[in-house]
Structures are given as C-alpha cells and as structure tokens.
Design an enzyme around this catalytic site. Structure first.
Site, short mmCIF file in Angstrom:
data_model
loop_
_atom_site.label_atom_id
_atom_site.label_comp_id
_atom_site.label_asym_id
_atom_site.label_seq_id
_atom_site.Cartn_x
_atom_site.Cartn_y
_atom_site.Cartn_z
N ASP A 155 33.02 4.88 -29.58
CA ASP A 155 32.20 5.57 -30.57
C ASP A 155 32.58 7.06 -30.54
OD1 ASP A 155 29.90 6.19 -32.27
OD2 ASP A 155 29.05 7.07 -30.45
N VAL A 156 32.25 7.79 -31.57
CA VAL A 156 32.68 9.20 -31.68
C VAL A 156 31.56 10.19 -31.36
CG1 VAL A 156 33.56 10.96 -33.28
CG2 VAL A 156 34.53 8.64 -33.29
#
Lengths: 222, 222
Positions: B11-12
């Site tokens: 995930d970012v």
C-alpha cells in the site's frame, strides 16, 4: 410537505434516539473516559458497518456494535469485562429519545410513518417498545432483511418493497450526512436533521431540506 | 519469507509515504490548526472513498482528496482559498517517505515488487518519480483501473490481473487495518505495519504478521 409524499421514513440512531445518551453510562463504568469511549464506539460502529459491507462480510448490527465496543475499550486501555460490555450493549436497547420526537411523530400520523435502520430487529424492536413511540403506528424496517447496509442503493430498496411505494413518494429523514447522501443518491426526498450544526459532507449530493431538529418537519407548513 | 511468495505488494499512503508529513504545510497555512486539519483531512479522505464505493458513485482519489480537504477547511472554519487548497493538494505529490522504506525495498529487489493504492495514477506516478523509490523496479497499480476502491474483493483482483499471479503468491503490506482486513479476506498473505502501536480493528480477520515498520519484512529472515 409536498403532497406526493406518501410515507415519511426516519433513520433511528442519532435521528430519533440519541446514541450519545450512553455517555453517562460509559462514564459510570469508566470514570473520566465516558465521552471518549462513547464517541469512539459510535465512530467504529459506523466504520465497521461500512467496511463489512465493502468486504462482503455482513454481520448483524448488534454484532458490529459489540465488536466496536470491545475494540474501543481495548484501544483506550479500559479495564473492561464481560459484564461491563453487556451492561453497555444493553444501553443500546434503552437509548433516550430526542425531546421533540414524540410530539412531531404524533403530529405527522396522518402520513404513513416508518423507521429504517442499519440496526437489526433484535435491537430496534425492544428500543421502540420501551420508548414513548410504542403507541405510534410505525413500521419498523431493518437492513438485516436483505443483509446489506446503508448507504448502498440496495439497502434503500428494502424500504420500497416493505412500504409498496415509489422512491419519489418517500421523505427520508436522518441526522447522518452519509445516510442522507445515500438516500438522495437513491432518489428519495430527503430532510437532514442537523442537530450538531455541522456542515454537510462533500459527497456530490445535498439534502433537499435541512432542519436543526424534527420540529422543522411540521413548522414548514405553518 | 515463505518461498511461495512471488510478489510483494505495498500500500502507498501511510505505508510507504507519511500522509501526516503534510502537517507542517497545513500549520504554515493555518497556524495553530495544522494537526487538526491534517487528521480530519485524512479521516474524511478515507471515509469518502468508502462511502462513494458503497453508494456506487466512484470519483478518482484526487477528487476525493480535494473534497475531503475543502470539507475539512469549512468544518474547522479556516480561511481557505483556491491557492491554499492547490498548495496542500500539491503536497500529496511530495509526501515524505518513511525513513526505512528505500533501504527495505532495495533489500527485497530479488522479489517482484509492486504498489497498489486507492490513489489514482496522476497522484501515484509523480509521487514515486520524485522520491528515492524512482530507481526501484516497482510496478504501480491503482484501483482507478477498475474504478472500485479497497477494501472490496474486486479491487484486490486488479493486482492479480496486473501481476499474473495467484492470490496465495502475494504478500500484501499495509499500515491500514481496513486494508489488511480486506486483503486477508480476499486471500492474500498479509503483513501489517503497525507504526502507531494501535490495536487491530475487530473485523473478523487478523493479519498474518505484524511489524512496527518495514524492517520487519527483512529481519524475519535473520
């Protein structure tokens, strides 16, 4: 009120009944932490209903309410036990009505009235039965029938089926902005009860009407 | 790391890049309100992605991020204007990497690496291009391809299609509990990066592993 409206549908938690009336009970069990617990509990309860709907792992609202409560107690490092959890959950069956609700609903009895909630019937029926609303002709509708939470379009569809009306014949009343957005998006007429004088969420739709409490529903005709 | 893992998907926002690194920028524009604005903005950004997914009214994450920001400014009664809004939105393209990220990703380059985010490509690509991650072989995948937000099962499906792997060959890494719950529910192996030492949400699933930062991903083999 527009004559095409055949039924007025009310959300329950936050709209008719005050979920923050549990703050006192929270404070009694966890002194100094009542408000924080009550607010986190409600926030997580909503979040869990949204997330379970997104993940496709529906559980009834009573289960979600319990999960949100135990999570909140753990997160706030409160000395909880089974008895305290049951005590607080039981509070959900005895929430306080907002003060104007009984009067307003009685004034509107010439229309068909209903409640429509994410709550399961095991929560809604006892709550209403022990409140001053017990004598009002009020159809009780739960998303649990189709196991699909608000604010999905499919959830509001349950109302149409249960009430045998078209969507433009419904006035939907809620204090929850996400609920008004969902209902408006579905095609209901909407009245937002903005009890806390907040601003409406930026979700691409707005409510048709806004009142500070339910009295606005009857005062608009005066 | 288990040998069946063929690809590590990160995930970012919150996992690789610190969304709260915008606090300083918020504080500069709105003295005394930086933290509150930054936190409300993030909370509303997530909430709006969930709610739009539920209502079936998808908008790209950049739009949602803008909506969440203007809502938050209005709710906090801040003297915002278009320039301040653009300034803060631009900050989303220059978030700070968490300090261990570059080292860890370089150490893991023998595996296929990818990022998978609710962010749209117009947010993700500039962010990565201007960060120390620009030289790492990193596939960038956005939910925007299918216009369906995490944590729906359909969203994680995008990864499988883009990476040509089976779900049990993926290790999914996120600091967001709702994202780990969604990924685990979908069938990914999961590692939760618990940077803030919170407890995991009560959503019926748990993560396979938990680390305080990404170093846990490489230290587990030592």
């Amino acid at each position: 009120m527009e004559s095409r409206i055949k039924v007025i549908v009310f959300d329950v938690y936050g709209t008719l009944f005050n979920v923050y009336s549990l703050e006192q009970q929270c404070e009694k069990l966890f002194p100094g932490k009542g408000r924080e617990l009550c607010e986190l509990w409600r926030r997580k309860q909503l979040e869990y209903s949204f997330l379970r709907q997104l993940m496709g792992t529906y559980e009834p609202f009573y289960t979600i309410t319990r999960n949100a409560l135990t999570y909140s107690c753990r997160q706030l490092e409160l000395p909880y036990n089974d008895q305290k959890i049951e005590n607080l959950l039981d509070g959900y069956l005895h929430l306080k009505l907002y003060k104007e609700v009984e009067y307003v609903l009685k004034s509107l009895e010439d229309k068909q009235l209903a409640v429509f909630s994410n709550g399961s019937l095991d929560m809604l029926k006892p709550l209403i039965k022990e409140s001053p609303l017990k004598d009002i002709n009020l159809k009780v509708i739960s998303v649990d029938e189709a196991k699909v939470y608000k604010p999905t379009p499919m959830s509001y569809q349950i109302c149409l089926k249960q009430l045998s009306v078209n969507r433009e014949e419904v006035l939907f009343v809620s204090s929850n902005t996400w609920d008004i957005a969902g209902a408006k998006n579905f095609g209901f007429n909407t009245a937002w009860i903005n009890r806390q004088k907040i601003i409406f969420d930026s979700l691409g739709v707005t409510s048709d009407a806004e009142y500070t409490d339910l009295l606005g529903l009857i005062n608009q005709n005066s």
